[in-house]
Enzyme design. Structure first.
Site, PDB file in Angstrom:
ATOM      1  N   ASP A 187     -33.939  -8.339 -34.697  1.00  0.00           N
ATOM      2  CA  ASP A 187     -34.920  -8.051 -35.744  1.00  0.00           C
ATOM      3  C   ASP A 187     -35.066  -6.538 -35.825  1.00  0.00           C
ATOM      4  O   ASP A 187     -35.509  -5.896 -34.873  1.00  0.00           O
ATOM      5  CB  ASP A 187     -36.260  -8.710 -35.419  1.00  0.00           C
ATOM      6  N   ASP A 195     -32.847  -7.929 -42.474  1.00  0.00           N
ATOM      7  CA  ASP A 195     -33.080  -7.242 -41.208  1.00  0.00           C
ATOM      8  C   ASP A 195     -33.159  -8.163 -40.003  1.00  0.00           C
ATOM      9  O   ASP A 195     -33.614  -7.749 -38.938  1.00  0.00           O
ATOM     10  CB  ASP A 195     -34.373  -6.429 -41.299  1.00  0.00           C
ATOM     11  N   GLU A 196     -32.710  -9.395 -40.147  1.00  0.00           N
ATOM     12  CA  GLU A 196     -32.932 -10.370 -39.079  1.00  0.00           C
ATOM     13  C   GLU A 196     -31.787 -11.374 -39.042  1.00  0.00           C
ATOM     14  O   GLU A 196     -31.328 -11.838 -40.080  1.00  0.00           O
ATOM     15  CB  GLU A 196     -34.256 -11.084 -39.343  1.00  0.00           C
TER      16      GLU A 196
END
Length: 475
Positions: free
Chosen positions: A11, A105-106
């Site tokens: 993350d 983003d993950e």
């Protein structure tokens, strides 16, 4: 559950805001809020400095401004974020063939499938190396969680924030989960959490103590049984490399409620065209058209119709959306409109051209475009562009706060703000060692032009170079 912590969850830390701070030296170490800047905008991401004031994602922008009046408020640069995300996903792809992106983003990574780690020491070494590579490649930090299941790996990455790594040893799951809020378990949202609270269940330990039969009685068989297994630390969900998009849609929130029926119809037509463009861009067609209307009193209505076969024709989608609009009362005003297509397929049915005009009882629908590409917050406020007079007439140029510009003499910079026919620019680059100088220009200054973002790391990619689409399933 695996015997070794070989599921990794990455993350990125305050991704949008961190990217803005990295590209703008004057904002480093200062509160930064990224999101829609209109009266009804929402926060997409807040830097850790802004979070200390209570600002968080999905918060109304007006509330964020009250909590942190001195923060920098910027409009998102999604192409830029996608480009950085592409770099990160490429690094993850080198670790394993099984990478499951959840958003820009993950992502989850199955290290076991990559043959890189068979025990805790090996998994930790891979995680630390990944964090170093991300920093070297993008200039940004990410937090890593390692565990024997997806649920625990995600919990571990939350524990690791910001810029850390946490590994949960197999066999310690129940002790770790027991004192936590029941909301930490996947699938337990506000409604389920409130339902359990009224039954006297607020922690994971209390879920286990209640037992499966009681949970089934409270929540139903499927949800109750799943919750009980998760509370025991049992999560057998695999890392899935390919996720089929379920829908494509777009929506806009308006700064001022729309009352004029013609204007509302024109907005629906525009949204339908944008939706089809994204539908085609994702290589899909769809059978169901959905119209979403949020009215002046915040009540939200959805109307849908389903075609006999999939389509990606803008005329079909637009006409279906217009028919659905006729089913909605917009008398009091409309604050949000959305058009989507669901029931996706990889082909089209040609006879839908005739069907759209001949059959009033058929049509198609969808949801948010973020189901395919994480490109916009759920409610993207409509910001009026600044009109710029040119030699050939009036062109629409938008000087959005935070966006990149280039001056013929002064070089690269970014917009700090605009209004009353003026635009203020700070001239600095990601590699600058000190905050740059500030200058103000007329909005129609011929020497000032919008520009592509500069790379955060020398030799890195910019937003103009793009990145592979990433399926969004979470924030």
């Amino acid at each position: 559950m695996r015997a070794a912590p070989t599921i990794l969850h990455l993350d990125m830390d305050a991704f949008f805001a961190a990217a803005e701070q990295a590209s703008k030296p004057s904002l480093r170490g200062k509160p930064v809020v990224v999101g829609g800047l209109g009266p009804r905008g929402v926060v997409a991401t807040a830097s850790y400095e802004a979070r200390r004031f209570g600002v968080h994602s999905a918060m109304p922008m007006g509330q964020a401004r009250r909590l942190a009046p001195n923060a920098a408020y910027l409009v998102p640069r999604f192409a830029f974020y996608r480009a950085i995300s592409g770099q990160v996903m490429e690094l993850l792809g080198r670790l394993s063939p099984l990478v499951e992106p959840l958003s820009l983003d993950e992502a989850f990574v199955d290290l076991e499938a990559g043959g890189l780690a068979g025990d805790s020491a090996g998994a930790r070494a891979v995680g630390e190396r990944l964090r170093a590579e991300i920093l070297a490649t993008t200039g940004l930090t990410g937090s890593v969680g390692l565990a024997g299941s997806k649920m625990l790996a995600k919990i571990a990455s939350e524990e690791a924030k910001p810029d850390g790594l946490v590994l949960i040893e197999p066999g310690t799951e129940r002790a770790l989960l027991a004192p936590r809020s029941v909301r930490i378990i996947p699938g337990v949202g506000p409604a389920t959490g409130d339902h359990l609270r009224r039954a006297g269940i607020t922690t994971v330990a209390e879920v286990v103590e209640a037992g499966e039969d009681e949970l089934v009685r409270i929540l139903g068989r499927s949800h109750g049984a799943s919750l009980y297994r998760m509370a025991l630390g049992h999560d057998e969900r695999p890392v899935v490399a390919e996720r089929d998009a379920k829908s494509v849609s777009v929506e806009d929130t308006f700064d001022i409620d729309l009352h004029d029926r013609l204007r509302i119809r024109l907005e629906v037509e525009r949204l339908a065209e944008r939706c089809v463009a994204r539908l085609r861009g994702s290589g899909h067609s769809g059978r169901t058209i959905v119209l979403k209307v949020r009215r002046y009193d915040f009540s939200t209505l959805t109307r849908s119709e389903t075609l006999r076969g999939p389509t990606d024709d803008p005329l079909v989608v637009r006409e279906a959306a217009e028919r659905l609009l006729e089913l909605v009362d917009t008398t009091g005003g409309v604050r949000l409109l959305g058009v989507g297509v669901s029931g996706l397929a990889d082909y089209t049915q040609e006879d839908l051209f005739a069907q759209a005009g001949a059959e009033a009882g058929t049509s198609a629908g969808g949801e948010a475009a973020e189901a395919v590409v994480a490109e916009e917050p759920a409610e993207r406020p409509v910001v009026a562009p600044v009109a710029v007079a040119t030699a050939t007439g009036t062109a629409s140029r938008r000087w959005a706060p935070g966006h990149d510009v280039r001056h013929a003499v002064l070089g690269a910079g970014w917009v700090q703000g605009s209004g009353l026919g003026r635009v203020t620019v700070r001239f600095e680059e990601p590699g600058s060692t000190a905050p740059g100088r500030v200058r103000t220009f007329a909005v129609d200054d011929p020497e000032l032009e919008p520009a592509d973002p500069l790379p955060l790391v020398p030799g890195g990619v910019t937003g103009a170079e793009g990145a592979a689409p990433v399926v969004r399933a979470g924030g």
